[in-house]
Write a protein that holds these residues in place. Sequence first.
Motif, PDB file in Angstrom:
ATOM      1  N   PHE A   8       0.829  -1.201   0.000  1.00 33.54           N
ATOM      2  CA  PHE A   8       0.000   0.000   0.000  1.00 33.54           C
ATOM      3  C   PHE A   8       0.866   1.255   0.000  1.00 33.54           C
ATOM      4  CE2 PHE A   8      -2.676  -3.243   2.075  1.00 33.54           C
ATOM      5  CZ  PHE A   8      -3.734  -3.257   1.164  1.00 33.54           C
ATOM      6  N   ALA A   9       0.451   2.222  -0.800  1.00 34.52           N
ATOM      7  CA  ALA A   9       1.162   3.505  -0.873  1.00 34.52           C
ATOM      8  C   ALA A   9       0.590   4.518   0.103  1.00 34.52           C
ATOM      9  CB  ALA A   9       1.096   4.055  -2.292  1.00 34.52           C
ATOM     10  N   ALA A  10      -0.609   4.265   0.626  1.00 37.49           N
ATOM     11  CA  ALA A  10      -1.240   5.149   1.601  1.00 37.49           C
ATOM     12  C   ALA A  10      -2.314   4.354   2.326  1.00 37.49           C
ATOM     13  CB  ALA A  10      -1.854   6.381   0.929  1.00 37.49           C
ATOM     14  N   ALA A  11      -2.546   4.719   3.589  1.00 31.04           N
ATOM     15  CA  ALA A  11      -3.526   3.995   4.390  1.00 31.04           C
ATOM     16  C   ALA A  11      -4.256   4.974   5.301  1.00 31.04           C
ATOM     17  CB  ALA A  11      -2.845   2.902   5.214  1.00 31.04           C
ATOM     18  N   ILE A  12      -5.533   4.660   5.596  1.00 26.91           N
ATOM     19  CA  ILE A  12      -6.338   5.494   6.485  1.00 26.91           C
ATOM     20  C   ILE A  12      -7.051   4.599   7.488  1.00 26.91           C
ATOM     21  CG2 ILE A  12      -8.247   7.133   6.674  1.00 26.91           C
ATOM     22  CD1 ILE A  12      -7.613   8.117   3.879  1.00 26.91           C
ATOM     23  N   SER A  13      -6.882   4.937   8.760  1.00 21.14           N
ATOM     24  CA  SER A  13      -7.544   4.220   9.855  1.00 21.14           C
ATOM     25  C   SER A  13      -8.477   5.189  10.556  1.00 21.14           C
ATOM     26  CB  SER A  13      -6.509   3.678  10.845  1.00 21.14           C
ATOM     27  OG  SER A  13      -7.130   3.240  12.038  1.00 21.14           O
ATOM     28  N   HIS A  14      -9.795   4.946  10.442  1.00 21.44           N
ATOM     29  CA  HIS A  14     -10.765   5.737  11.196  1.00 21.44           C
ATOM     30  C   HIS A  14     -11.207   4.940  12.410  1.00 21.44           C
ATOM     31  CE1 HIS A  14     -14.004   8.389  12.325  1.00 21.44           C
ATOM     32  NE2 HIS A  14     -14.809   7.341  12.377  1.00 21.44           N
ATOM     33  N   ALA A  15     -11.044   5.538  13.593  1.00 20.71           N
ATOM     34  CA  ALA A  15     -11.496   4.928  14.847  1.00 20.71           C
ATOM     35  C   ALA A  15     -10.999   3.494  14.963  1.00 20.71           C
ATOM     36  CB  ALA A  15     -13.015   4.990  14.958  1.00 20.71           C
ATOM     37  N   GLY A  16      -9.734   3.294  14.634  1.00 24.03           N
ATOM     38  CA  GLY A  16      -9.174   1.952  14.630  1.00 24.03           C
ATOM     39  C   GLY A  16      -8.585   1.544  15.978  1.00 24.03           C
ATOM     40  N   ILE A  17      -8.601   0.252  16.239  1.00 20.91           N
ATOM     41  CA  ILE A  17      -8.023  -0.317  17.459  1.00 20.91           C
ATOM     42  C   ILE A  17      -6.532  -0.557  17.217  1.00 20.91           C
ATOM     43  CG2 ILE A  17      -8.097  -2.265  19.071  1.00 20.91           C
ATOM     44  CD1 ILE A  17     -11.036  -2.718  17.952  1.00 20.91           C
ATOM     45  N   SER A  18      -5.695   0.046  18.046  1.00 18.67           N
ATOM     46  CA  SER A  18      -4.257  -0.159  17.895  1.00 18.67           C
ATOM     47  C   SER A  18      -3.706  -1.141  18.921  1.00 18.67           C
ATOM     48  CB  SER A  18      -3.509   1.174  18.006  1.00 18.67           C
ATOM     49  OG  SER A  18      -3.675   1.751  19.296  1.00 18.67           O
ATOM     50  N   ASP A  19      -4.389  -1.269  20.058  1.00 22.54           N
ATOM     51  CA  ASP A  19      -3.922  -2.149  21.137  1.00 22.54           C
ATOM     52  C   ASP A  19      -5.140  -2.870  21.704  1.00 22.54           C
ATOM     53  OD1 ASP A  19      -2.945  -3.385  23.379  1.00 22.54           O
ATOM     54  OD2 ASP A  19      -2.124  -1.583  24.307  1.00 22.54           O
ATOM     55  N   HIS A  20      -5.227  -4.166  21.462  1.00 24.05           N
ATOM     56  CA  HIS A  20      -6.387  -4.929  21.930  1.00 24.05           C
ATOM     57  C   HIS A  20      -6.525  -4.887  23.451  1.00 24.05           C
ATOM     58  CE1 HIS A  20      -7.188  -6.419  17.952  1.00 24.05           C
ATOM     59  NE2 HIS A  20      -6.024  -7.018  17.855  1.00 24.05           N
ATOM     60  N   THR A  21      -5.416  -4.740  24.150  1.00 23.11           N
ATOM     61  CA  THR A  21      -5.501  -4.744  25.620  1.00 23.11           C
ATOM     62  C   THR A  21      -6.127  -3.457  26.141  1.00 23.11           C
ATOM     63  OG1 THR A  21      -3.267  -3.832  25.890  1.00 23.11           O
ATOM     64  CG2 THR A  21      -3.466  -6.232  25.763  1.00 23.11           C
ATOM     65  N   SER A  22      -5.750  -2.321  25.580  1.00 22.39           N
ATOM     66  CA  SER A  22      -6.321  -1.059  26.063  1.00 22.39           C
ATOM     67  C   SER A  22      -7.757  -0.883  25.588  1.00 22.39           C
ATOM     68  CB  SER A  22      -5.460   0.133  25.621  1.00 22.39           C
ATOM     69  OG  SER A  22      -5.293   0.149  24.218  1.00 22.39           O
ATOM     70  N   TYR A  23      -8.040  -1.273  24.333  1.00 23.16           N
ATOM     71  CA  TYR A  23      -9.421  -1.171  23.842  1.00 23.16           C
ATOM     72  C   TYR A  23     -10.348  -2.069  24.657  1.00 23.16           C
ATOM     73  CZ  TYR A  23     -13.548  -2.217  21.111  1.00 23.16           C
ATOM     74  OH  TYR A  23     -14.856  -2.423  20.726  1.00 23.16           O
ATOM     75  N   TRP A  24      -9.882  -3.253  25.000  1.00 23.56           N
ATOM     76  CA  TRP A  24     -10.676  -4.226  25.751  1.00 23.56           C
ATOM     77  C   TRP A  24     -11.249  -3.615  27.030  1.00 23.56           C
ATOM     78  CZ3 TRP A  24      -9.879  -6.018  30.707  1.00 23.56           C
ATOM     79  CH2 TRP A  24     -10.643  -7.110  31.097  1.00 23.56           C
ATOM     80  N   GLY A  25     -10.485  -2.781  27.696  1.00 20.63           N
ATOM     81  CA  GLY A  25     -10.934  -2.254  28.970  1.00 20.63           C
ATOM     82  C   GLY A  25     -11.493  -0.843  28.922  1.00 20.63           C
ATOM     83  N   GLU A  26     -11.178  -0.061  27.877  1.00 19.17           N
ATOM     84  CA  GLU A  26     -11.524   1.359  27.887  1.00 19.17           C
ATOM     85  C   GLU A  26     -12.810   1.698  27.151  1.00 19.17           C
ATOM     86  OE1 GLU A  26      -8.219   3.579  26.474  1.00 19.17           O
ATOM     87  OE2 GLU A  26      -6.950   3.117  28.184  1.00 19.17           O
ATOM     88  N   GLY A  27     -13.076   1.058  26.031  1.00 19.77           N
ATOM     89  CA  GLY A  27     -14.287   1.362  25.283  1.00 19.77           C
ATOM     90  C   GLY A  27     -15.529   0.927  26.047  1.00 19.77           C
ATOM     91  N   TYR A  28     -16.626   1.655  25.838  1.00 14.58           N
ATOM     92  CA  TYR A  28     -17.881   1.280  26.496  1.00 14.58           C
ATOM     93  C   TYR A  28     -18.201  -0.189  26.248  1.00 14.58           C
ATOM     94  CZ  TYR A  28     -19.592   5.946  27.868  1.00 14.58           C
ATOM     95  OH  TYR A  28     -19.775   7.162  28.475  1.00 14.58           O
ATOM     96  N   TRP A  29     -17.976  -0.619  25.011  1.00 17.40           N
ATOM     97  CA  TRP A  29     -18.328  -1.994  24.648  1.00 17.40           C
ATOM     98  C   TRP A  29     -17.083  -2.824  24.342  1.00 17.40           C
ATOM     99  CZ3 TRP A  29     -20.405   2.431  22.419  1.00 17.40           C
ATOM    100  CH2 TRP A  29     -21.664   2.789  22.904  1.00 17.40           C
TER     101      TRP A  29
END
Length: 820
Positions: free
Chosen positions: A683-704
Amino acid sequence: MNKLLFIALTFSVSLSAMADDIDVTTMKVAGPYSVQKPFMVDSVDVNNKTFSSENFLNTVIPVNEVFASSQVLRGDKDGIKLPNSSNGLYLLGFTLQNMKYTNAKMIVDGLKDYQFFLDGIKIKGEELKLEPGTHQFTIKYIGDKESKDKLKVRVTTAKDGLLSIPDKQNGRLITIHDIADGRRINSVAISPDGKYLLSSYTTVISGGESVRSQTLTELATGKAQDVGSDRKAWMPVSSKYYYFKKQTNGRDMITVDPVTGNETVVATGLPDGMVRVAPTEDFLIISMTQEGPKERKDIYEVLVPDDRQPGWRDRSFPVKYDLKTGMIQPLTYGYHNMYVSDISKDGKYVLLHKSEARLTKRPTTLTSIYLMDVNTLNVRLLVDRDGFVGNSWFSPNGTQILFSGTPESFAGIGKNVKPDQTPSMTDNQLYLMDISSRQITPLTKYFNPSVSQVVWNKFDGQIYFDAENKDCVSLYRLNPDNKKIKQLQVPEDLVKSFNVAGHASVMTYIGQGAMNSDRVYTMDLNTAKSTCVEDLSATLLKGIELGSCESWDFINSRGDTISGRFYLPPHFDKSKKYPMIVNYYGGCSPTSRNFESRYPHNLYAAMGYIVYIINPSGATGFGQEFSARHVDTAGEGVAQDIIEGVKEFCNQHSFVNAKKIGCIGASYGGFMTQYLQTKTDIFAAAISHAGISDHTSYWGEGYWGYSYSEVSMANEYPWTNKELFVNRSPLFNADKIHTPLLFLHGSADHNVPVGESIQMFTALKLLGRPTAFVVVDNQDHHIVDYDKRIRWQNTIFAWFQKYLQDDDSWWEALYPKKSL
């Protein structure tokens, strides 16, 4: 005023080596518009200005009407001789188009006093910022009998080939405003007798104002009338519709006879809450809310992870409102959430759902379902603490109950996966229970599409449902006697919603496709023949030229068929090389054939891209085994499918520039964007909207976060499986990323907190990698504010133009360089 008609434009184009110059030698003209000097009450106005010719120029005229004119002015390289037979106002118009953003300049010689409009908006100065699209240029001037000059108009850009002349045989290019603006249909509901249609709309006016409306249509005649913006619905039997009117002592419920228009107040003093009308039309079930205990706002205790959500401590409970006496009878009492999912056709029974939490084991939310006699309030337990069961419906005769749920419902009787797989909790199935014996029969165990909306029709006894069918949403009929399922053929890729008449053999539905917007249909259930009763797409896409969309599947290295499709630009030339954008699913549902979406594929194509949509492993709608690949994989398999698909697509399609490929996704798709860059350099360019970068932090911080992890990381936790949670998190592989990566995130995202983008952006900055981070203030997981959505979309377009089309002018216009 002259009558305005239509004729196509032609141009003479002069090109230079360093710039693209378009000398306009043919224009449409409208006028003269007669203007008169007003009665001069005073010699100056309130700002001490004297009357001048500028006052005439400020006369309001619908400037875009010039493009319907039959009058044409033709000139040559020396200019165009203007009509100056009177001192009235004239309009001149011409059209240009550009497939990518460009800075331009319009130079006008030969007019002393004039005003210039771009797409109907007055512009000051010569400098133009042209977003991709087909643009209308209008000049308003005052005729002068004495003028001998010729008009010269030149539009110039810094680079060659950015502007072009629209082919008079084709339409204009689609723009973001064609996606964001206009009238869309929210829902349709057919009267029980099948004679009338209630349609609900939202119209978005350019600039963001939103207007809601409802229309009542007599199907036999097509006669329609506006019935206001109040939310109206049909009574279940009498074919009258009802609405609520707010009063000082509560709500009035009012029914309306569509034949006579007569209104009747059937209930007064109704409390707030969602209302369900009994099939016998003698009582209502109202879902009430009891407020839970309050905390201080400045310092407060959080009881459980979900306690961070506003209103979590409140509890819902149902009451019965007797329409004859006005008596309100609570059906339940307690601290668990309770709701009624259905009422039996004879009005004797309701299905009660109780929800309770159990955080220590998957599933963390359990559902119990009771059969309640609404007269005695006696109950019978039907389902005991099954966390995989969803909704429930009575059969027309009240002897059976239809359930929706995941493949693990009812001890996994409906599972159809490999022994080592855990089914996806978003793959929706149907089950049938015999009430007397409580015996369960799975109905869709070997049916690949994932079930969505369900109706058990009283009139013919059949079960109707729509379901994710690969990248389509199809309509089906299930015979509860022989358990056979038949797909009903419809002329659309997607059935967005449907509604069945309770006492007639007819339904209505909303359809949409990859190449068209909303249309409304009725279907004769005897013949399964559809009739279009309203085509909103014809209005929304009038005058717009689209490219084409084609299906394309491939077989991956594991021998699986991976479904996909691709979009081609308008005026596609297979001998050319085009940059390409790749899009894939977020969440778990497939990337479906919606015309309007937050990633409008036809709009990307109109900007000169090939758009490849792939539905890799893990998407629902392809069968339980396929969707189960989303579970406990943390992107493995999904990423490989995407990489293999992109490479194979390029091998089979020589018109793709394999060095100019971009990718984009949101939520889980945003995670996938990040994860892909740790696996490949294609890929020459990439876009991440509201993406999960760390499963451990997302697991505990997001409402769901933890509850979504029940789907994606079933029975696994950060402390039990570091391979999934850590090793497959993009953050812990950030050093492998070299692709220019843009992070987009709403600052108020409660699903995937903005910190997921912050930490990954920080990592790439420290690594010295090309990256950018754009925050959309006060927006949640989806960008819904009109102005913010437009800028958010333009940010996406600008990033791809910068890296896939080697032109950073749009990005620099949005985010100029700062010396920091």
